[in-house]
Write a protein that holds these residues in place. Structure first.
Motif, PDB file in Angstrom:
ATOM      1  N   UNK A  34      37.214  50.186  33.418  1.00 11.85           N
ATOM      2  CA  UNK A  34      36.532  48.993  33.923  1.00 11.85           C
ATOM      3  C   UNK A  34      37.570  47.946  34.316  1.00 11.85           C
ATOM      4  N   UNK A  35      37.549  47.519  35.581  1.00 13.42           N
ATOM      5  CA  UNK A  35      38.545  46.585  36.094  1.00 13.42           C
ATOM      6  C   UNK A  35      38.002  45.159  36.067  1.00 13.42           C
ATOM      7  N   UNK A  36      38.724  44.291  35.356  1.00  5.76           N
ATOM      8  CA  UNK A  36      38.399  42.862  35.284  1.00  5.76           C
ATOM      9  C   UNK A  36      39.631  42.100  35.746  1.00  5.76           C
ATOM     10  N   UNK A  37      39.425  41.077  36.583  1.00  5.45           N
ATOM     11  CA  UNK A  37      40.535  40.293  37.114  1.00  5.45           C
ATOM     12  C   UNK A  37      40.508  38.884  36.548  1.00  5.45           C
ATOM     13  N   UNK A  38      41.691  38.383  36.233  1.00  4.32           N
ATOM     14  CA  UNK A  38      41.843  36.999  35.797  1.00  4.32           C
ATOM     15  C   UNK A  38      42.089  36.129  37.028  1.00  4.32           C
ATOM     16  N   UNK A  39      41.063  35.386  37.420  1.00  5.23           N
ATOM     17  CA  UNK A  39      41.161  34.426  38.512  1.00  5.23           C
ATOM     18  C   UNK A  39      41.740  35.049  39.784  1.00  5.23           C
ATOM     19  N   UNK A  40      42.877  34.528  40.263  1.00  5.94           N
ATOM     20  CA  UNK A  40      43.441  34.980  41.531  1.00  5.94           C
ATOM     21  C   UNK A  40      43.925  36.411  41.532  1.00  5.94           C
ATOM     22  N   UNK A  41      43.944  37.063  40.374  1.00  4.04           N
ATOM     23  CA  UNK A  41      44.286  38.491  40.361  1.00  4.04           C
ATOM     24  C   UNK A  41      43.249  39.315  41.101  1.00  4.04           C
ATOM     25  N   UNK A  42      42.083  38.735  41.356  1.00  6.92           N
ATOM     26  CA  UNK A  42      41.102  39.437  42.185  1.00  6.92           C
ATOM     27  C   UNK A  42      41.673  39.723  43.568  1.00  6.92           C
ATOM     28  N   UNK A  43      42.485  38.799  44.080  1.00  5.14           N
ATOM     29  CA  UNK A  43      43.140  39.038  45.370  1.00  5.14           C
ATOM     30  C   UNK A  43      44.084  40.225  45.281  1.00  5.14           C
ATOM     31  N   UNK A  56      37.149  36.392  36.106  1.00  2.00           N
ATOM     32  CA  UNK A  56      36.956  35.343  35.107  1.00  2.00           C
ATOM     33  C   UNK A  56      38.088  34.334  35.227  1.00  2.00           C
ATOM     34  N   UNK A  57      37.748  33.045  35.220  1.00  2.00           N
ATOM     35  CA  UNK A  57      38.783  32.019  35.249  1.00  2.00           C
ATOM     36  C   UNK A  57      38.250  30.692  35.726  1.00  2.00           C
ATOM     37  N   UNK A  58      39.180  29.740  35.906  1.00  3.41           N
ATOM     38  CA  UNK A  58      38.772  28.433  36.432  1.00  3.41           C
ATOM     39  C   UNK A  58      38.777  28.408  37.954  1.00  3.41           C
ATOM     40  N   UNK A  59      39.225  29.507  38.549  1.00  2.75           N
ATOM     41  CA  UNK A  59      39.186  29.744  39.995  1.00  2.75           C
ATOM     42  C   UNK A  59      40.053  28.765  40.777  1.00  2.75           C
ATOM     43  N   UNK A  60      41.145  28.319  40.182  1.00  2.00           N
ATOM     44  CA  UNK A  60      42.065  27.468  40.924  1.00  2.00           C
ATOM     45  C   UNK A  60      42.994  28.277  41.814  1.00  2.00           C
ATOM     46  N   UNK A  61      43.036  29.600  41.611  1.00  2.00           N
ATOM     47  CA  UNK A  61      43.903  30.441  42.447  1.00  2.00           C
ATOM     48  C   UNK A  61      43.152  31.547  43.175  1.00  2.00           C
ATOM     49  N   UNK A  62      41.845  31.643  42.987  1.00  2.98           N
ATOM     50  CA  UNK A  62      41.048  32.646  43.692  1.00  2.98           C
ATOM     51  C   UNK A  62      40.859  32.206  45.140  1.00  2.98           C
ATOM     52  N   UNK A  63      41.225  33.063  46.081  1.00  2.00           N
ATOM     53  CA  UNK A  63      41.146  32.678  47.494  1.00  2.00           C
ATOM     54  C   UNK A  63      39.703  32.704  48.002  1.00  2.00           C
ATOM     55  N   UNK A  64      39.463  31.944  49.040  1.00  2.00           N
ATOM     56  CA  UNK A  64      38.140  31.950  49.675  1.00  2.00           C
ATOM     57  C   UNK A  64      37.823  33.331  50.235  1.00  2.00           C
TER      58      UNK A  64
END
Length: 223
Positions: A34-43, A56-64
């Motif tokens: 199961x893959x879970x990403x911490x904020x901008x690691x989704x990119x 999961x995160x505060x989304x300060x580094x997750x790109x649009x």
């Protein structure tokens, strides 16, 4: 902080924003699917061709761009700023095994914060996997099979003592402490190493090749 809201029975690969190779991610997913990403690691995950089941995160580094590619139901936005994204992930995720990739080898302040969190969440079975080493919070008792000569490093994040069998330099009389004695570059002197710690707070560092040995010692059934 937060009771687990996501439960994964087969193990979680938790992805951070550091450098991760496709081969390393694929190998981790074979063990913890199961893959879970911490904020901008989704990119990072999307760039490698994987869609995380949760971000999961505060989304300060997750790109649009990543937001647009991911289902809204997979986004867990936690706005408080008193914890790191790694801590938010550990708080939210419940699983028998968490393999953390992308948390070693870049910003040292981020990496130290990860190790601090491991010590504060001793109930979580989380192993940080890097290119060279693995690092984890040592359970109170661990019996592990290692090749003789394998590097075994112990680093305390608070005062802790214990005992050992099968280490070249026994730890039985050592008062470990962050600003005192540490146990870097010890090594296995027998094929079975037996460690007991009298309190939480000890991090253990092994070569990355020892990950299967550790999983076996922790009772995790390899696929």
């Amino acid at each position: 902080m937060i009771n687990p809201i996501l439960s994964y029975p087969k193990g979680v690969t938790l992805l951070g924003g550091g450098a991760v190779t496709p081969q390393a991610l694929e190998a981790a997913l074979q063990l913890a699917p199961h893959l879970v990403a911490a904020d901008g690691a989704a990119d990072v995950a999307l760039d490698l061709g994987y869609q995380p089941e949760a971000v999961i995160g505060d989304f300060d580094s997750l790109s649009d761009q990543a937001r647009q590619k991911l289902p809204p139901s997979s986004l867990y936005h936690i706005t408080e700023q008193n914890s790191t994204d790694f801590e938010k992930c550990l708080s939210c995720v419940g699983s028998k095994l968490i393999l953390g990739l992308g948390f070693m080898g870049r910003r040292i302040d981020h990496e130290l914060a990860v190790y601090n969190t491991l010590v504060r969440f001793p109930q979580k079975r989380c192993i940080i996997v890097g290119e060279i080493d693995i690092c984890f919070h040592a359970p109170r008792h661990l019996q592990i099979a290692l090749d003789i000569g394998t590097r075994v490093s112990l680093f305390p994040f608070k005062p802790v003592s214990g005992r050992s069998k099968g280490l070249l330099w026994p730890i039985d009389t050592v008062p470990f402490a962050p600003a005192g004695r540490v146990g870097t570059s010890n090594e296995a002197s027998a094929e079975n190493v037996d460690l007991e710690f009298y309190d939480d707070g000890m991090l253990m560092i092994l070569p990355r090749r020892c990950l299967p040995n550790l999983l076996d010692a922790l009772g995790y059934d390899l696929p």
